[in-house]
Design a protein around this motif. Structure first.
Motif, PDB file in Angstrom:
ATOM      1  N   LYS A  92       0.792  -1.230   0.000  1.00 13.26           N
ATOM      2  CA  LYS A  92       0.000   0.000   0.000  1.00 13.26           C
ATOM      3  C   LYS A  92       0.824   1.279   0.000  1.00 13.26           C
ATOM      4  O   LYS A  92       0.283   2.380   0.112  1.00 13.26           O
ATOM      5  CB  LYS A  92      -0.922  -0.009   1.226  1.00 13.26           C
ATOM      6  N   MET A  93       2.130   1.152  -0.024  1.00 11.77           N
ATOM      7  CA  MET A  93       2.980   2.355   0.043  1.00 11.77           C
ATOM      8  C   MET A  93       4.147   2.230  -0.916  1.00 11.77           C
ATOM      9  O   MET A  93       4.688   1.140  -1.088  1.00 11.77           O
ATOM     10  CB  MET A  93       3.609   2.480   1.443  1.00 11.77           C
ATOM     11  N   LYS A  94       4.555   3.357  -1.473  1.00  4.52           N
ATOM     12  CA  LYS A  94       5.809   3.366  -2.244  1.00  4.52           C
ATOM     13  C   LYS A  94       6.944   3.566  -1.250  1.00  4.52           C
ATOM     14  O   LYS A  94       6.962   4.581  -0.536  1.00  4.52           O
ATOM     15  CB  LYS A  94       5.787   4.531  -3.239  1.00  4.52           C
ATOM     16  N   LEU A  95       7.852   2.607  -1.211  1.00  2.85           N
ATOM     17  CA  LEU A  95       8.898   2.653  -0.185  1.00  2.85           C
ATOM     18  C   LEU A  95      10.303   2.670  -0.782  1.00  2.85           C
ATOM     19  O   LEU A  95      10.555   2.002  -1.790  1.00  2.85           O
ATOM     20  CB  LEU A  95       8.811   1.410   0.713  1.00  2.85           C
ATOM     21  N   ALA A  96      11.199   3.416  -0.133  1.00  2.71           N
ATOM     22  CA  ALA A  96      12.637   3.226  -0.369  1.00  2.71           C
ATOM     23  C   ALA A  96      13.136   2.418   0.827  1.00  2.71           C
ATOM     24  O   ALA A  96      12.893   2.792   1.976  1.00  2.71           O
ATOM     25  CB  ALA A  96      13.358   4.557  -0.457  1.00  2.71           C
ATOM     26  N   VAL A 121       8.728  -0.588  -4.678  1.00  2.00           N
ATOM     27  CA  VAL A 121       9.926  -0.600  -3.819  1.00  2.00           C
ATOM     28  C   VAL A 121      11.186  -0.157  -4.571  1.00  2.00           C
ATOM     29  O   VAL A 121      11.451  -0.620  -5.680  1.00  2.00           O
ATOM     30  CB  VAL A 121      10.122  -2.040  -3.256  1.00  2.00           C
ATOM     31  N   THR A 122      11.948   0.751  -3.956  1.00  2.00           N
ATOM     32  CA  THR A 122      13.289   1.085  -4.460  1.00  2.00           C
ATOM     33  C   THR A 122      14.292   0.614  -3.413  1.00  2.00           C
ATOM     34  O   THR A 122      14.160   0.920  -2.222  1.00  2.00           O
ATOM     35  CB  THR A 122      13.441   2.613  -4.683  1.00  2.00           C
ATOM     36  N   LEU A 123      15.292  -0.146  -3.859  1.00  2.00           N
ATOM     37  CA  LEU A 123      16.240  -0.747  -2.913  1.00  2.00           C
ATOM     38  C   LEU A 123      17.544   0.059  -2.869  1.00  2.00           C
ATOM     39  O   LEU A 123      18.229   0.209  -3.890  1.00  2.00           O
ATOM     40  CB  LEU A 123      16.519  -2.197  -3.321  1.00  2.00           C
ATOM     41  N   ILE A 124      17.850   0.541  -1.669  1.00  6.28           N
ATOM     42  CA  ILE A 124      19.069   1.337  -1.459  1.00  6.28           C
ATOM     43  C   ILE A 124      20.074   0.451  -0.721  1.00  6.28           C
ATOM     44  O   ILE A 124      19.970   0.248   0.491  1.00  6.28           O
ATOM     45  CB  ILE A 124      18.762   2.587  -0.576  1.00  6.28           C
ATOM     46  N   GLY A 125      21.025  -0.104  -1.463  1.00  4.69           N
ATOM     47  CA  GLY A 125      21.953  -1.065  -0.864  1.00  4.69           C
ATOM     48  C   GLY A 125      23.207  -0.416  -0.293  1.00  4.69           C
ATOM     49  O   GLY A 125      23.754   0.534  -0.863  1.00  4.69           O
ATOM     50  N   LEU A 126      23.641  -0.939   0.854  1.00  2.00           N
ATOM     51  CA  LEU A 126      24.897  -0.468   1.475  1.00  2.00           C
ATOM     52  C   LEU A 126      25.961  -1.536   1.285  1.00  2.00           C
ATOM     53  O   LEU A 126      25.682  -2.730   1.471  1.00  2.00           O
ATOM     54  CB  LEU A 126      24.706  -0.265   2.981  1.00  2.00           C
ATOM     55  N   ALA A 201      20.842  -4.162  -5.975  1.00  2.61           N
ATOM     56  CA  ALA A 201      19.888  -3.137  -5.493  1.00  2.61           C
ATOM     57  C   ALA A 201      19.732  -2.086  -6.604  1.00  2.61           C
ATOM     58  O   ALA A 201      20.322  -2.206  -7.682  1.00  2.61           O
ATOM     59  CB  ALA A 201      20.431  -2.501  -4.220  1.00  2.61           C
ATOM     60  N   ASP A 202      18.931  -1.057  -6.360  1.00  2.58           N
ATOM     61  CA  ASP A 202      18.806   0.014  -7.367  1.00  2.58           C
ATOM     62  C   ASP A 202      19.990   0.978  -7.274  1.00  2.58           C
ATOM     63  O   ASP A 202      20.426   1.529  -8.282  1.00  2.58           O
ATOM     64  CB  ASP A 202      17.475   0.742  -7.173  1.00  2.58           C
ATOM     65  N   LYS A 226      15.523   3.017 -11.867  1.00  2.29           N
ATOM     66  CA  LYS A 226      14.870   3.528 -10.655  1.00  2.29           C
ATOM     67  C   LYS A 226      15.885   4.249  -9.763  1.00  2.29           C
ATOM     68  O   LYS A 226      15.642   5.330  -9.251  1.00  2.29           O
ATOM     69  CB  LYS A 226      14.317   2.341  -9.869  1.00  2.29           C
ATOM     70  N   GLY A 227      17.041   3.599  -9.606  1.00  2.00           N
ATOM     71  CA  GLY A 227      18.099   4.178  -8.787  1.00  2.00           C
ATOM     72  C   GLY A 227      18.584   5.487  -9.387  1.00  2.00           C
ATOM     73  O   GLY A 227      18.793   6.488  -8.692  1.00  2.00           O
ATOM     74  N   ARG A 228      18.731   5.492 -10.713  1.00  2.00           N
ATOM     75  CA  ARG A 228      19.225   6.703 -11.378  1.00  2.00           C
ATOM     76  C   ARG A 228      18.250   7.863 -11.180  1.00  2.00           C
ATOM     77  O   ARG A 228      18.645   8.986 -10.889  1.00  2.00           O
ATOM     78  CB  ARG A 228      19.443   6.437 -12.873  1.00  2.00           C
ATOM     79  N   SER A 229      16.956   7.592 -11.294  1.00  2.00           N
ATOM     80  CA  SER A 229      16.021   8.714 -11.194  1.00  2.00           C
ATOM     81  C   SER A 229      15.994   9.282  -9.769  1.00  2.00           C
ATOM     82  O   SER A 229      15.877  10.489  -9.568  1.00  2.00           O
ATOM     83  CB  SER A 229      14.631   8.342 -11.729  1.00  2.00           C
ATOM     84  N   LEU A 230      16.164   8.412  -8.755  1.00  6.26           N
ATOM     85  CA  LEU A 230      16.210   8.901  -7.362  1.00  6.26           C
ATOM     86  C   LEU A 230      17.449   9.786  -7.152  1.00  6.26           C
ATOM     87  O   LEU A 230      17.375  10.854  -6.535  1.00  6.26           O
ATOM     88  CB  LEU A 230      16.269   7.688  -6.427  1.00  6.26           C
ATOM     89  N   LEU A 231      18.569   9.323  -7.712  1.00  9.01           N
ATOM     90  CA  LEU A 231      19.818  10.081  -7.567  1.00  9.01           C
ATOM     91  C   LEU A 231      19.730  11.418  -8.323  1.00  9.01           C
ATOM     92  O   LEU A 231      20.072  12.481  -7.776  1.00  9.01           O
ATOM     93  CB  LEU A 231      20.983   9.246  -8.107  1.00  9.01           C
ATOM     94  N   GLU A 232      19.241  11.369  -9.552  1.00  9.83           N
ATOM     95  CA  GLU A 232      19.165  12.595 -10.371  1.00  9.83           C
ATOM     96  C   GLU A 232      18.260  13.626  -9.714  1.00  9.83           C
ATOM     97  O   GLU A 232      18.553  14.817  -9.688  1.00  9.83           O
ATOM     98  CB  GLU A 232      18.646  12.263 -11.768  1.00  9.83           C
TER      99      GLU A 232
END
Ligand SMILES: Cc1cc2nc3c(=O)[nH]c(=O)nc-3n(C[C@H](O)[C@H](O)[C@H](O)COP(=O)(O)OP(=O)(O)OC[C@H]3O[C@@H](n4cnc5c(N)ncnc54)[C@H](O)[C@@H]3O)c2cc1C
Ligand code: SF4
Ligand code: SF4
Ligand code: SF4
Length: 426
Positions: A92-96, A121-126, A201-202, A226-232
């Motif tokens: 029910k939610m868009k999550l990072a 879901v957008t995955l932010i990997g460490l 991950a993204d 997806k990762g690129r658009s979050l970063l940009e």
């Protein structure tokens, strides 16, 4: 932006002060939340300032993000299960979601099983080379570092050293290998882990490759659109700045990754070879003896991110295999093994919780490495690839190996069970 690799830095002084390196993770999350790209962030927060009890949290107010900046090496948050159990699998939610490589891989395995949404879901990997159990960390700080555990404000693992920073700003380092020879240092599964940079991950973010730059920065690898658009978006809106990494920085990052992989292979050989060198009867005897210690507390099942069946056949009211039997005659861990071994991500949570100290993650990782070779399947790195035992042909499952025979037997029992469930309409 045309490349995939950058060195980035937050433009927010408050985030920079609290962050682990360049504050980029926190700033990207803030940008995404404040600009309505996502509804919430799943990350980790230390409870009441205690670094040993980081828990997964859902954050919807961007102002709260500052409290999550920094890295907790001695906390073991179960992020995949948190998303699946408490956030309805992001339905029910868009999550990072922020996570270490094993967290991200478990989420991807759950996505394949429709337990966690993919589009939301957008995955932010460490990057990660290991976590330390809170109890071990406290013991290690007192016994080896001779400091009060509560006076430690940061930890780091780099170049074979474990370094702590104390409240007064001083640092103390010790040789990680020596600590681990004494049974201290990283968790057993982390020593064997082959995934340091989460390129599945993204976005994959870490410190490696930033050592030589003047101001603290975060090395960012873009792994998807997806990762690129979050970063940009974070760059355009002024939350972070980026520069191109030097060739030497990229090489240094790759070199550190290679070195850690070599260490992990060394630990694998050390842990697995004695087992593999046993002849079949001894190997079976060893595991049977280990399994017979199980008290069926359900801890390993409840914590495993890959265990997800709603009607678990290990429950007492399922009169199949183990039924209501206590003690559970060794079938309990074996059934779990057959169910998840092809997709085990080696997160070590099962072994951490086992009150009888069964070497669960050792067995699961060993079997998983065998299955990976046979089926050419590495869990959690490719969403399109199906888990092998759901698509394995009978002749593949009959390959002559004890581990595979167990899996084959369990798969057949499971099919019978599935038929029974289907027939009984449950
Ligand atoms: C256990 C651990 C080991 C690491 N080992 C390495 C390494 O060997 N090499 C390397 O290059 N980088 C490593 N990193 C990554 C590094 O420490 C930074 O997280 C990364 O450089 C991003 O920095 P930042 O300033 O942009 O992040 P920040 O803005 O400080 O944000 C960090 C984010 O990580 C989250 N977090 C903190 N602890 C955990 C945890 N235990 N599990 C999941 N999420 C957590 C925080 O809640 C926050 O969202 C490790 C991180 C962790 C958590
Ligand atoms: S298993 Fe350990 S080393 Fe590997 S990603 Fe997870 S926490 Fe990090
Ligand atoms: S079996 Fe154990 S190590 Fe493997 S994914 Fe489950 S909890 Fe993690
Ligand atoms: S955690 Fe250990 S004792 Fe508990 S059910 Fe699992 S194997 Fe058995």
């Amino acid at each position: 932006m045309s490349n995939n690799m950058y060195i980035a830095r937050s433009t927010d002084p408050a985030i920079l002060e609290k962050a682990e390196s360049g504050g980029v993770v926190t700033s990207i999350l803030k940008s995404a939340l404040e600009n309505g790209i996502i509804d919430g962030v799943v990350t980790v927060r230390a409870m009441k300032g205690d670094r040993f009890s980081g828990v997964p949290v859902l954050i919807t107010n961007p102002e709260d993000l500052i409290h999550t900046a920094g890295s907790l090496h001695c906390s073991l948050p179960n992020i995949p299960r948190f998303v699946k159990e408490y956030l309805e699998g992001a339905a029910k939610m868009k999550l990072a979601i922020v996570g270490k490589p094993c967290d991200i891989r478990a989420i991807i395995e759950l996505q394949k099983r429709n337990q966690i949404e993919t589009d939301n879901v957008t995955l932010i990997g460490l990057n990660c080379t290991g976590t330390i159990s809170p109890a071990t960390a406290r013991k290690m700080y007192i016994q080896e570092f001779k400091v009060d555990p509560n006076s430690v404000v940061a930890e780091d693992i780099d170049d074979g050293k474990f370094t702590i920073t104390l409240e007064d700003g001083t640092t103390k380092s010790m040789d990680l290998k020596k600590l681990e020879e004494k049974g201290l240092g990283r968790r057993e599964n982390c020593r064997r882990c082959l995934f340091n940079i989460p390129t599945f991950a993204d976005l994959a973010l870490g410190k490696w490759g930033t050592e030589d730059i003047e101001e603290a920065g975060t090395f960012v690898e873009v792994c998807s659109d997806k990762g690129r658009s979050l970063l940009e978006s974070a760059i355009e809106k002024g939350y972070i700045t980026i520069s191109e990494p030097k060739k030497e920085s990229i090489e240094m990052r790759a070199q550190k990754d290679k070195m850690e992989l070599e260490h992990a292979m060394m630990w694998r050989e050390r842990d697995f070879n004695p087992l593999l060198e046993m002849d079949l009867p001894d190997r079976l005897k060893y595991w049977t003896e280990e399994f017979s210690k199980c008290i069926k507390c359900f801890g390993c099942r409840d914590v495993c991110p890959i265990c997800y069946c709603e009607n678990c056949l290990l429950e007492a009211n399922r009169e199949y295999l183990v039924g209501g039997e206590i003690p559970p005659n060794g079938i309990f861990p074996l059934t779990r093994l057959a169910h998840v071994a092809d997709s085990c991500v080696g997160c070590g949570q099962c072994q951490d919780v086992c009150p009888m100290e069964l070497p669960l993650s050792k067995l699961f990782t060993l079997l998983n490495s065998k299955l990976s070779e046979v089926f050419d399947y590495v869990p959690g790195i490719d969403r399109e690839q199906r888990p092998p035992t759901t698509v394995a042909r009978d002749e593949e499952l009959l390959i002559d190996d004890t581990f595979l025979r167990i899996t084959s037997a369990m798969k057949k029992s499971d099919e019978t069970e599935t038929d029974e469930v289907a027939m009984s309409g449950k």
